[in-house]
Design a protein around this motif. Structure first.
Motif, PDB file in Angstrom:
ATOM      1  N   GLY A 142       0.820  -1.210   0.000  1.00  0.00           N
ATOM      2  CA  GLY A 142       0.000   0.000   0.000  1.00  0.00           C
ATOM      3  C   GLY A 142       0.854   1.259   0.000  1.00  0.00           C
ATOM      4  O   GLY A 142       0.552   2.229  -0.716  1.00  0.00           O
ATOM      5  N   VAL A 143       1.915   1.256   0.788  1.00  0.00           N
ATOM      6  CA  VAL A 143       2.814   2.404   0.828  1.00  0.00           C
ATOM      7  C   VAL A 143       3.533   2.549  -0.516  1.00  0.00           C
ATOM      8  O   VAL A 143       3.749   3.666  -1.009  1.00  0.00           O
ATOM      9  CB  VAL A 143       3.831   2.252   1.973  1.00  0.00           C
ATOM     10  N   ALA A 144       3.882   1.430  -1.122  1.00  0.00           N
ATOM     11  CA  ALA A 144       4.546   1.472  -2.427  1.00  0.00           C
ATOM     12  C   ALA A 144       3.637   2.077  -3.492  1.00  0.00           C
ATOM     13  O   ALA A 144       4.096   2.834  -4.353  1.00  0.00           O
ATOM     14  CB  ALA A 144       4.982   0.066  -2.837  1.00  0.00           C
ATOM     15  N   VAL A 145       2.350   1.754  -3.434  1.00  0.00           N
ATOM     16  CA  VAL A 145       1.397   2.356  -4.373  1.00  0.00           C
ATOM     17  C   VAL A 145       1.390   3.876  -4.201  1.00  0.00           C
ATOM     18  O   VAL A 145       1.369   4.634  -5.173  1.00  0.00           O
ATOM     19  CB  VAL A 145      -0.015   1.777  -4.168  1.00  0.00           C
ATOM     20  N   LEU A 146       1.427   4.319  -2.953  1.00  0.00           N
ATOM     21  CA  LEU A 146       1.487   5.762  -2.687  1.00  0.00           C
ATOM     22  C   LEU A 146       2.768   6.364  -3.260  1.00  0.00           C
ATOM     23  O   LEU A 146       2.756   7.474  -3.807  1.00  0.00           O
ATOM     24  CB  LEU A 146       1.413   6.004  -1.178  1.00  0.00           C
ATOM     25  N   GLY A 147       3.872   5.627  -3.158  1.00  0.00           N
ATOM     26  CA  GLY A 147       5.135   6.104  -3.715  1.00  0.00           C
ATOM     27  C   GLY A 147       5.099   6.220  -5.225  1.00  0.00           C
ATOM     28  O   GLY A 147       5.742   7.104  -5.801  1.00  0.00           O
ATOM     29  N   VAL A 148       4.342   5.344  -5.882  1.00  0.00           N
ATOM     30  CA  VAL A 148       4.208   5.398  -7.341  1.00  0.00           C
ATOM     31  C   VAL A 148       3.302   6.552  -7.753  1.00  0.00           C
ATOM     32  O   VAL A 148       3.646   7.369  -8.616  1.00  0.00           O
ATOM     33  CB  VAL A 148       3.659   4.065  -7.886  1.00  0.00           C
ATOM     34  N   ILE A 149       2.136   6.641  -7.119  1.00  0.00           N
ATOM     35  CA  ILE A 149       1.175   7.687  -7.472  1.00  0.00           C
ATOM     36  C   ILE A 149       1.723   9.070  -7.136  1.00  0.00           C
ATOM     37  O   ILE A 149       1.516  10.041  -7.878  1.00  0.00           O
ATOM     38  CB  ILE A 149      -0.162   7.447  -6.749  1.00  0.00           C
ATOM     39  N   GLY A 150       2.433   9.159  -6.023  1.00  0.00           N
ATOM     40  CA  GLY A 150       2.939  10.452  -5.567  1.00  0.00           C
ATOM     41  C   GLY A 150       3.874  11.111  -6.552  1.00  0.00           C
ATOM     42  O   GLY A 150       3.980  12.345  -6.590  1.00  0.00           O
ATOM     43  N   PHE A 151       4.545  10.315  -7.404  1.00  0.00           N
ATOM     44  CA  PHE A 151       5.492  10.904  -8.352  1.00  0.00           C
ATOM     45  C   PHE A 151       4.796  11.805  -9.363  1.00  0.00           C
ATOM     46  O   PHE A 151       5.450  12.636 -10.018  1.00  0.00           O
ATOM     47  CB  PHE A 151       6.279   9.814  -9.082  1.00  0.00           C
ATOM     48  N   ALA A 152       3.482  11.679  -9.499  1.00  0.00           N
ATOM     49  CA  ALA A 152       2.746  12.513 -10.460  1.00  0.00           C
ATOM     50  C   ALA A 152       2.911  14.002 -10.168  1.00  0.00           C
ATOM     51  O   ALA A 152       2.769  14.835 -11.070  1.00  0.00           O
ATOM     52  CB  ALA A 152       1.268  12.134 -10.448  1.00  0.00           C
ATOM     53  N   ILE A 153       3.212  14.356  -8.922  1.00  0.00           N
ATOM     54  CA  ILE A 153       3.367  15.774  -8.574  1.00  0.00           C
ATOM     55  C   ILE A 153       4.655  16.357  -9.144  1.00  0.00           C
ATOM     56  O   ILE A 153       4.753  17.571  -9.354  1.00  0.00           O
ATOM     57  CB  ILE A 153       3.337  15.952  -7.022  1.00  0.00           C
ATOM     58  N   VAL A 154       5.656  15.515  -9.419  1.00  0.00           N
ATOM     59  CA  VAL A 154       6.959  16.017  -9.872  1.00  0.00           C
ATOM     60  C   VAL A 154       6.862  16.721 -11.228  1.00  0.00           C
ATOM     61  O   VAL A 154       7.332  17.858 -11.368  1.00  0.00           O
ATOM     62  CB  VAL A 154       8.003  14.884  -9.890  1.00  0.00           C
ATOM     63  N   PRO A 155       6.265  16.110 -12.267  1.00  0.00           N
ATOM     64  CA  PRO A 155       6.133  16.861 -13.531  1.00  0.00           C
ATOM     65  C   PRO A 155       5.250  18.095 -13.405  1.00  0.00           C
ATOM     66  O   PRO A 155       5.441  19.068 -14.136  1.00  0.00           O
ATOM     67  CB  PRO A 155       5.533  15.831 -14.505  1.00  0.00           C
ATOM     68  N   VAL A 156       4.296  18.076 -12.476  1.00  0.00           N
ATOM     69  CA  VAL A 156       3.474  19.269 -12.252  1.00  0.00           C
ATOM     70  C   VAL A 156       4.355  20.424 -11.784  1.00  0.00           C
ATOM     71  O   VAL A 156       4.229  21.560 -12.254  1.00  0.00           O
ATOM     72  CB  VAL A 156       2.362  18.988 -11.226  1.00  0.00           C
ATOM     73  N   VAL A 157       5.271  20.135 -10.848  1.00  0.00           N
ATOM     74  CA  VAL A 157       6.193  21.169 -10.368  1.00  0.00           C
ATOM     75  C   VAL A 157       7.072  21.661 -11.498  1.00  0.00           C
ATOM     76  O   VAL A 157       7.225  22.872 -11.724  1.00  0.00           O
ATOM     77  CB  VAL A 157       7.074  20.622  -9.216  1.00  0.00           C
ATOM     78  N   HIS A 158       7.640  20.731 -12.246  1.00  0.00           N
ATOM     79  CA  HIS A 158       8.602  21.119 -13.277  1.00  0.00           C
ATOM     80  C   HIS A 158       7.957  21.950 -14.388  1.00  0.00           C
ATOM     81  O   HIS A 158       8.531  22.942 -14.851  1.00  0.00           O
ATOM     82  CB  HIS A 158       9.248  19.871 -13.879  1.00  0.00           C
ATOM     83  N   PHE A 159       6.767  21.556 -14.830  1.00  0.00           N
ATOM     84  CA  PHE A 159       6.129  22.237 -15.955  1.00  0.00           C
ATOM     85  C   PHE A 159       5.190  23.364 -15.530  1.00  0.00           C
ATOM     86  O   PHE A 159       4.539  23.966 -16.385  1.00  0.00           O
ATOM     87  CB  PHE A 159       5.370  21.230 -16.812  1.00  0.00           C
ATOM     88  N   SER A 160       5.139  23.646 -14.239  1.00  0.00           N
ATOM     89  CA  SER A 160       4.226  24.692 -13.758  1.00  0.00           C
ATOM     90  C   SER A 160       4.536  26.045 -14.381  1.00  0.00           C
ATOM     91  O   SER A 160       3.633  26.863 -14.600  1.00  0.00           O
ATOM     92  CB  SER A 160       4.302  24.792 -12.227  1.00  0.00           C
ATOM     93  N   VAL A 161       5.808  26.296 -14.687  1.00  0.00           N
ATOM     94  CA  VAL A 161       6.179  27.591 -15.274  1.00  0.00           C
ATOM     95  C   VAL A 161       5.699  27.728 -16.716  1.00  0.00           C
ATOM     96  O   VAL A 161       5.666  28.831 -17.267  1.00  0.00           O
ATOM     97  CB  VAL A 161       7.710  27.808 -15.214  1.00  0.00           C
ATOM     98  N   LEU A 162       5.339  26.604 -17.337  1.00  0.00           N
ATOM     99  CA  LEU A 162       4.817  26.631 -18.702  1.00  0.00           C
ATOM    100  C   LEU A 162       3.292  26.565 -18.729  1.00  0.00           C
ATOM    101  O   LEU A 162       2.660  27.098 -19.638  1.00  0.00           O
ATOM    102  CB  LEU A 162       5.401  25.459 -19.509  1.00  0.00           C
ATOM    103  N   TRP A 163       2.719  25.911 -17.729  1.00  0.00           N
ATOM    104  CA  TRP A 163       1.266  25.700 -17.718  1.00  0.00           C
ATOM    105  C   TRP A 163       0.502  26.881 -17.133  1.00  0.00           C
ATOM    106  O   TRP A 163      -0.667  27.085 -17.460  1.00  0.00           O
ATOM    107  CB  TRP A 163       0.935  24.434 -16.934  1.00  0.00           C
ATOM    108  N   TRP A 164       1.152  27.641 -16.222  1.00  0.00           N
ATOM    109  CA  TRP A 164       0.462  28.745 -15.566  1.00  0.00           C
ATOM    110  C   TRP A 164       1.331  30.000 -15.597  1.00  0.00           C
ATOM    111  O   TRP A 164       2.547  29.924 -15.772  1.00  0.00           O
ATOM    112  CB  TRP A 164       0.141  28.391 -14.100  1.00  0.00           C
ATOM    113  N   ARG A 165       0.689  31.139 -15.405  1.00  0.00           N
ATOM    114  CA  ARG A 165       1.447  32.387 -15.267  1.00  0.00           C
ATOM    115  C   ARG A 165       2.158  32.369 -13.921  1.00  0.00           C
ATOM    116  O   ARG A 165       1.556  32.099 -12.880  1.00  0.00           O
ATOM    117  CB  ARG A 165       0.498  33.582 -15.359  1.00  0.00           C
ATOM    118  N   THR A 166       3.425  32.660 -13.955  1.00  0.00           N
ATOM    119  CA  THR A 166       4.232  32.538 -12.742  1.00  0.00           C
ATOM    120  C   THR A 166       5.358  33.561 -12.759  1.00  0.00           C
ATOM    121  O   THR A 166       5.782  34.019 -13.824  1.00  0.00           O
ATOM    122  CB  THR A 166       4.804  31.110 -12.622  1.00  0.00           C
TER     123      THR A 166
END
Length: 224
Positions: free
Chosen positions: A130-154
């Protein structure tokens, strides 16, 4: 090797690389801020890969690697926010901004704080998947952080090193210094993850041995 790279990055970052034309010496924080952010991404990528290892191989060491990488990644996320706040205060005139990059980075830190909390509370064997599933799903936030400067005004600038131009718009000495700093952070982070993983593995062995001795002594008393 790690020491040489780290000292080279420190020397160039503090003294040799030229100051930015607009930001002046405040720009030197880039040699801490950017490597910390990129190496945090690396730590969380290792969490993803190790979590997949837990799910598909059930290799005991994978769980320790994931925890160690999450701890190192979380520490680097905190360093990213701290250096970013200082840099923003010197260049933007404010220590905090309700900015997409800042808020998504905070969210990334919260995701892996929750992951580590779940890891500490879960049963070592039955709770690991169960914790491993959280570790897999949680990585989805990383590309959000990286591409935030392209997706939103910042307030943050778009990518520089990975910009569409063939030649990054950066002074060659600055680029070398940043590369050395990223390499130094990467080597230090991997070393920290390896040492922490070893410590977790040794701790697990000690706990298992203690439990075995306790069960053995209990059985002996029952037979007496």
């Amino acid at each position: 090797m790690t020491t040489v790279v780290a000292l080279t990055a420190l020397l160039f970052g503090a003294f040799i690389a030229p100051p930015d034309v607009v930001q002046g010496n405040a720009q030197r924080l880039m040699y801490l801020h950017v490597p910390a952010a990129w190496t945090a991404y690396l730590g969380f990528l290792i969490v993803l890969l190790a979590s997949l290892g837990v799910l598909f191989t059930r290799f005991r060491r994978s769980s320790d690697v994931a925890r160690a990488a999450a701890e190192v990644g979380l520490a680097l996320t905190a360093l990213t926010l701290a250096t970013g706040s200082l840099w923003g205060g010197l260049t933007w005139g404010t220590w905090w901004a309700w900015d997409a990059r800042v808020l998504s980075t905070v969210a990334m830190g919260l995701v892996y704080t929750i992951y580590l909390a779940a890891r500490s509370l879960a049963d070592e064997e039955r709770g690991a998947p169960g914790v491993a599933v959280l570790g897999v799903i949680g990585f989805a936030i990383v590309p959000v952080v990286h591409f935030s400067v392209l997706w939103w005004r910042t307030l943050h600038q778009p990518p520089t090193i990975l910009a569409p131009q063939l030649n990054p718009p950066m002074d060659a000495t600055m680029l070398f210094t940043l590369g050395a700093a990223v390499l130094a952070f990467t080597m230090l982070a991997l070393m920290a993850i390896a040492l922490r993983t070893r410590g977790l593995a040794e701790g697990s062995v000690d706990v298992n041995q203690h439990s075995a001795l306790h069960r053995g002594s209990t059985s002996e008393r029952a037979l007496q």
